[in-house]
Design a protein around this motif. Structure first.
Motif, PDB file in Angstrom:
ATOM      1  N   UNK A 256       0.797  -1.227   0.000  1.00 26.22           N
ATOM      2  CA  UNK A 256       0.000   0.000   0.000  1.00 26.22           C
ATOM      3  C   UNK A 256       0.834   1.284   0.000  1.00 26.22           C
ATOM      4  N   UNK A 257       2.130   1.160   0.275  1.00 23.14           N
ATOM      5  CA  UNK A 257       2.946   2.375   0.326  1.00 23.14           C
ATOM      6  C   UNK A 257       4.259   2.170  -0.430  1.00 23.14           C
ATOM      7  N   UNK A 258       4.184   1.959  -1.727  1.00 19.83           N
ATOM      8  CA  UNK A 258       5.409   1.656  -2.470  1.00 19.83           C
ATOM      9  C   UNK A 258       6.295   2.883  -2.637  1.00 19.83           C
ATOM     10  N   UNK A 259       7.582   2.650  -2.647  1.00 20.79           N
ATOM     11  CA  UNK A 259       8.530   3.734  -2.931  1.00 20.79           C
ATOM     12  C   UNK A 259       8.533   3.978  -4.438  1.00 20.79           C
ATOM     13  N   UNK A 260       9.160   5.069  -4.835  1.00 22.59           N
ATOM     14  CA  UNK A 260       9.258   5.355  -6.269  1.00 22.59           C
ATOM     15  C   UNK A 260       9.959   4.206  -6.995  1.00 22.59           C
ATOM     16  N   UNK A 261      11.030   3.692  -6.390  1.00 21.72           N
ATOM     17  CA  UNK A 261      11.759   2.602  -7.050  1.00 21.72           C
ATOM     18  C   UNK A 261      10.900   1.350  -7.176  1.00 21.72           C
TER      19      UNK A 261
ATOM     20  N   UNK B  55       7.784  -2.338 -10.566  1.00 24.72           N
ATOM     21  CA  UNK B  55       6.494  -2.986 -10.860  1.00 24.72           C
ATOM     22  C   UNK B  55       6.007  -2.643 -12.268  1.00 24.72           C
ATOM     23  N   UNK B  56       6.351  -1.455 -12.735  1.00 30.23           N
ATOM     24  CA  UNK B  56       5.862  -1.036 -14.053  1.00 30.23           C
ATOM     25  C   UNK B  56       6.868  -1.319 -15.163  1.00 30.23           C
ATOM     26  N   UNK B  57       7.991  -1.906 -14.829  1.00 26.64           N
ATOM     27  CA  UNK B  57       9.021  -2.127 -15.847  1.00 26.64           C
ATOM     28  C   UNK B  57       8.581  -3.020 -17.016  1.00 26.64           C
ATOM     29  N   UNK B  58       7.635  -3.943 -16.815  1.00 27.66           N
ATOM     30  CA  UNK B  58       7.158  -4.709 -17.981  1.00 27.66           C
ATOM     31  C   UNK B  58       6.410  -3.860 -19.000  1.00 27.66           C
TER      32      UNK B  58
ATOM     33  N   UNK C 261       6.993   9.707 -15.560  1.00 28.46           N
ATOM     34  CA  UNK C 261       7.069  10.387 -14.258  1.00 28.46           C
ATOM     35  C   UNK C 261       5.694  10.788 -13.744  1.00 28.46           C
ATOM     36  N   UNK C 262       4.840  11.142 -14.654  1.00 30.45           N
ATOM     37  CA  UNK C 262       3.457  11.455 -14.262  1.00 30.45           C
ATOM     38  C   UNK C 262       2.752  10.195 -13.765  1.00 30.45           C
ATOM     39  N   UNK C 263       3.004   9.113 -14.441  1.00 33.75           N
ATOM     40  CA  UNK C 263       2.369   7.852 -14.057  1.00 33.75           C
ATOM     41  C   UNK C 263       2.830   7.459 -12.647  1.00 33.75           C
ATOM     42  N   UNK C 264       4.128   7.613 -12.391  1.00 31.95           N
ATOM     43  CA  UNK C 264       4.648   7.293 -11.057  1.00 31.95           C
ATOM     44  C   UNK C 264       3.989   8.206 -10.008  1.00 31.95           C
ATOM     45  N   UNK C 265       3.893   9.476 -10.330  1.00 31.82           N
ATOM     46  CA  UNK C 265       3.223  10.406  -9.393  1.00 31.82           C
ATOM     47  C   UNK C 265       1.782   9.982  -9.142  1.00 31.82           C
ATOM     48  N   UNK C 266       1.103   9.561 -10.195  1.00 23.83           N
ATOM     49  CA  UNK C 266      -0.303   9.173 -10.061  1.00 23.83           C
ATOM     50  C   UNK C 266      -0.434   7.930  -9.179  1.00 23.83           C
ATOM     51  N   UNK C 267       0.480   6.985  -9.331  1.00 24.42           N
ATOM     52  CA  UNK C 267       0.407   5.780  -8.502  1.00 24.42           C
ATOM     53  C   UNK C 267       0.632   6.160  -7.034  1.00 24.42           C
TER      54      UNK C 267
ATOM     55  N   UNK D 275      -1.632   7.005  -1.610  1.00 24.69           N
ATOM     56  CA  UNK D 275      -1.908   7.879  -0.472  1.00 24.69           C
ATOM     57  C   UNK D 275      -3.408   7.932  -0.194  1.00 24.69           C
ATOM     58  N   UNK D 276      -4.172   8.091  -1.270  1.00 24.57           N
ATOM     59  CA  UNK D 276      -5.611   8.193  -1.098  1.00 24.57           C
ATOM     60  C   UNK D 276      -6.220   6.892  -0.577  1.00 24.57           C
ATOM     61  N   UNK D 277      -5.675   5.780  -1.045  1.00 21.07           N
ATOM     62  CA  UNK D 277      -6.226   4.497  -0.601  1.00 21.07           C
ATOM     63  C   UNK D 277      -5.875   4.208   0.854  1.00 21.07           C
TER      64      UNK D 277
END
Ligand code: FES
Ligand code: FES
Lengths: 153, 712
Positions: free
Chosen positions: A116-121, A126-129, A138-144, A149-151
């Motif tokens: 529930x609280x993943x770091x940027x790395x 997780x999204x490397x595939x 970078x926007x996608x990472x920010x959105x995740x 945070x919201x969840x």
């Protein structure tokens, strides 16, 4: 005939054995979220959740989904009731052409379910595939992170 | 600027020279009703000729229209371009959409507003000066006296735009300059079909093309189709049709295995690619780009350098797709083309019919970053659908076709000589930029340029690609003229007249090589003069806006106070796209490990007036990441017969774990013209990474991509 649960509903699909899950989803099952990008497990355009695990639908025979739960981006939420990730992607305007997004959204939802609280790395790994050619990473990472945070709140 | 670049070259509609000049694409599409249609239900349709390619243009243009009309953004309906009704705005390319289309829509909306208000004033007796528009309602001193919606059916826009219409003053703009959420993004996030790939028509068949095993190949024997499927052949163009995608793929695999081709070697030896360019260049067409011979201090020293880049692929994540359906002697095509009218021209030429028999409807695809396979697949869908009159046919390219058969951005070689005075000041710049042409777009020559046109039984010859004129930014020599003060210049370009590998436009065109070559030489000259690279550039840069972005990027990355770290490097570079478009200065931080990784980018930009600030940042960021990918990884590989980098292992692009963090700052100039934003940041990012590599490793790269092999 293969029976499985698709986005919460029982479905059965009659396609020849060996047909990819992706073709079944986009063909007889009429979905648009999972997409063909390479057919080779290299781009993530086709990513779906199989019992919660991110899985390339382009190479998976449809029979392998038998009796399991398949989730696509359509199953995460819709305009009326968006998944927190979908809301966060809109809030961050995370995307350009958007081709990569439905696959990325399902992978991200699996990540947040496990962590529930993943770091940027951790998000990057997780999204490397997934490939995004528009450079929206970078926007996608920010959105995740925003969705996480919201969840948690 | 927008006018020169779109006149003559970009669009296919002729202009009447006796008419007054109108702004942007309005000049060639003069009827207001082509652009705007009001509806009694309180909405207004906007019909741009430019298309959504993931850059957010529909949102930007909608904001301009809403602002100028004084209606709420929610009332705007953006209509995708189609022939023959939409304005012909040529191709959605060159970072010109806001200039061409935005300028036209702003003016058309201002004119529409003036016409509606004057009619209302005449009908009600309320003087026009006392009318204000509030969300589409016309308000006089006594209250509402009319609206766009009340007059929607009065045919008021069936007139040519008037050159006198006056768009609002800058201070009166309300919606332009505001980050407006993209109208296309929700459907993309919810996975509801928006792409041409998602079209499903009753009775639709699925097609796949069987590609030859070599670029030069002749089909000797056609295999039969199994039951329920169909083989379509025209010369060397071979395709299959089946009721479902999986059947089409299975049949395609079977036909591929059985098709017999006679092949020839026609591709150059990749290991000697730079030498090949020089040799073929000697047989090519050499032209002057710009010569200048001003008074200058005497020359103390001359530096000679050469820079090379390989062929680059657009590498769209979604593969090219089109749906086509014949009805009688006319064909309708749904396509993610960048230029519906240009596509129509080439499809009709290839089918040897007239343009009115070809209807093109734009639907979105994956981002294209230039001229990818979008147009080729559209023609191919039409060729295949001809075999099944009345039936819609969906053709999807495979990943191997997308990376192997779409047009590529030409490999390039540039030879540079720079003279400097004793104090290090630049005195002269001579260069020769060798490349295939950078435009093989359809609709620009009497001979169709689409892939299948040269493969048909009644084949058209392959015409080597051309370069857009310098007034439109040029092709190979794009950004080949240094933006710095140099008294003596002799920039030349050599276009190859042979084209073993088909080339066309990709984001930045020649700028991806030229900016890097110029910035690299400047860094060397600064170093030789013992000067700081930023200070050295600033003393050769006159344009205050250029100086401002460079200074901004330097501030953002902490240039003045940077410290040296083992294995890390920082570099900075600048370019003004096309020398007339948006400004971008980029600082790049790299880490040199077993290979080079770009960890951070700082982007400072100036795109003139900004309509959608977040949209512009998104474009600059995306372009910078694209540049980092090109710098570090990308190259098309081939053997003597065919492209070999036709999968994602062969053609690597940056992945999530490799993408740098990007910080972007835009310097807004609401008083200045729109300058476009899609392409400005890419080339200087490559140059900044090259500079950072030098900072870290002491090596100045001379061949892209900056892989261990090329840096050795
Ligand atoms: S389509 Fe499945 S990974 Fe690319
Ligand atoms: S937004 Fe275009 S590929 Fe990711």
């Amino acid at each position: 005939m293969t029976n499985f649960t698709l986005n919460g509903a029982a479905v059965s699909v009659d396609v020849p054995d060996g047909t990819s899950l992706l073709h079944a989803l986009r063909g007889p099952l009429g979905l648009s979220g999972p997409r063909y990008g390479c057919g080779d497990e290299k781009c993530g355009s086709c990513m779906v959740l199989l019992d919660g695990v991110p899985t390339f639908a382009c190479t998976l025979g449809v029979e392998a989904a038998g009796g399991k739960c398949v989730t696509t981006s359509e199953g995460l939420g819709d305009m009326a009731a968006p998944h927190p990730l979908q809301a966060a992607f809109l809030a961050e305007q995370a995307g350009q052409c958007g081709w990569c997004l439905s696959g990325i959204l399902v992978s991200a939802s699996a990540l947040l379910a496990a962590n529930p609280d993943p770091s940027e790395d951790e998000i990057r790994v997780a999204l490397d595939p997934h490939l995004c050619r528009c450079g929206s990473h970078n926007r996608i990472i920010r959105a995740v992170r925003r969705a996480a945070q919201e969840m948690r709140a | 600027m927008s006018a020169t670049s779109s006149s003559g070259f970009a669009h296919t509609t002729p202009v009447d020279p006796n008419k007054p000049k109108l702004p942007g694409s309005l000049n060639v599409n003069r009827r207001l009703s082509q652009w705007l249609r009001f509806s009694a239900d309180g909405t207004v349709e906007v019909h741009p000729g430019k298309v959504e390619i993931g850059q957010g243009i529909l949102t930007t243009l909608g904001q301009i229209a809403a602002d100028e009309l004084d209606v709420d953004f929610a009332r705007i309906r953006m209509v995708a371009a189609s022939t023959p009704a939409s304005p012909d705005e040529g191709v959605t390319s060159g970072s010109l959409s806001t200039q061409d289309s935005g300028t036209a829509i702003r003016h058309a909306a201002a004119d529409a507003r003036r016409i509606f208000l004057s009619v209302t004033s005449q009908r009600t007796g309320v003087p026009i000066e006392s009318l204000v528009v509030r969300d589409g309602a016309f308000i006089g001193p006594q209250g509402e006296v009319g609206s766009y919606w009340q007059l929607a059916n009065a045919d008021l826009l069936e007139v040519e735009a008037s050159p006198e219409a006056k768009p609002k003053a800058i201070e009166a703009r309300r919606q332009v300059g505001v980050s407006t959420p993209r109208i296309d993004l929700p459907e993309k996030v919810f996975g509801t079909g928006r792409y041409v790939h998602d079209m499903r028509l009753p009775g639709m068949l699925h097609a796949r093309v069987i590609r030859p095993v070599a670029r030069a190949a002749t089909l000797m024997a056609t295999p039969d189709a199994p039951e329920g499927a169909q083989v379509v052949r025209d010369g060397n163009f071979l395709a299959v049709l089946a009721p479902t995608e999986w059947q089409a793929e299975a049949v395609a695999a079977r036909v591929t295995a059985r098709a017999m081709w006679s092949v020839r070697d026609t591709l150059p030896e990749q290991a000697q690619h730079a030498e090949y360019l020089r040799e073929a260049g000697a047989r090519g067409e050499r032209t002057g780009v710009l010569a200048r011979d001003d008074a200058a201090p005497s020359v103390a020293r001359t530096e000679k350098r050469s820079f090379f880049r390989p062929f680059l692929a657009h590498a769209s994540i979604g593969t090219s797709c089109a749906v086509a359906q014949w009805n009688g002697d006319a064909v309708t095509i749904w396509s993610h083309t960048q230029g519906p009218y240009n596509l129509r021209a080439d499809v009709s030429r290839t089918l040897r019919t007239t343009e009115d028999k070809v209807l093109i409807h734009h639907m979105e695809g994956a981002g294209c970053y230039g001229h990818n396979g979008a147009d080729d697949v559209a023609l191919e869908a039409a060729l295949i659908a001809r075999a099944v009159p009345g039936t819609p046919v969906r053709l999807l390219w495979s990943r191997a076709e997308e990376l192997g058969w779409g047009p590529f951005s030409s490999a390039m070689l540039v030879d540079v000589e720079a003279d400097v005075a004793a104090d290090g000041t630049l005195v002269a710049w001579r260069s020769n930029i060798i490349s295939n042409g950078h435009s093989g777009r359809p609709g620009r020559s009497p001979i169709p340029t689409l892939l299948a046109a040269s493969q048909l039984e009644d084949a058209f010859p392959v015409v080597p690609s051309i370069n857009p004129p310098m007034a439109g930014g040029g092709g190979a020599p794009r950004n080949g003229i240094p933006y710095y003060r140099i008294p003596k210049l002799d920039v030349q370009t050599t276009r190859l007249l042979e084209m073993p590998i088909r080339s066309s436009a990709l984001r930045g065109l020649g700028a991806t090589l030229n900016v890097w070559s110029i910035e690299s030489v400047l860094d060397e000259l600064a170093e030789a003069a013992g000067e700081d690279p930023v200070a050295y550039r600033l003393r050769h840069l006159e344009d205050p806006r250029a100086r401002a972005v460079l200074q901004k990027a330097a501030d953002m990355c902490g240039w003045a106070t940077r410290t040296k770290r083992e294995g890390w490097g920082l570099g900075i570079a600048f370019a003004r796209y096309k020398n007339t478009g948006a400004y971008a200065a980029i600082a790049a931080e790299i880490e040199a490990k077993e290979r080079v990784f770009c960890r951070r980018l700082w982007v400072a930009g100036d795109a003139g007036e900004i309509v959608n600030p977040d949209g512009v940042v998104n474009q600059f960021e995306g372009g910078a990441i694209h540049g980092a990918s090109v710098a570090l990884l990308e190259q098309v590989t081939f053997d003597r017969r065919n492209i070999t980098s036709d999968n994602w292992d062969g053609y690597r692009v940056l992945r999530f774990t490799e993408v740098p963090a990007v910080e972007t700052a835009m310097l807004n100039h609401p008083e200045a013209p729109f300058l476009g934003s899609g392409e400005a940041s890419m080339a200087p990012t490559i140059a900044a990474i090259a500079a950072a590599i030098h900072d870290a490793l002491g090596i100045r790269p001379h061949a892209l991509p900056f892989t261990p092999e090329n840096l050795a």
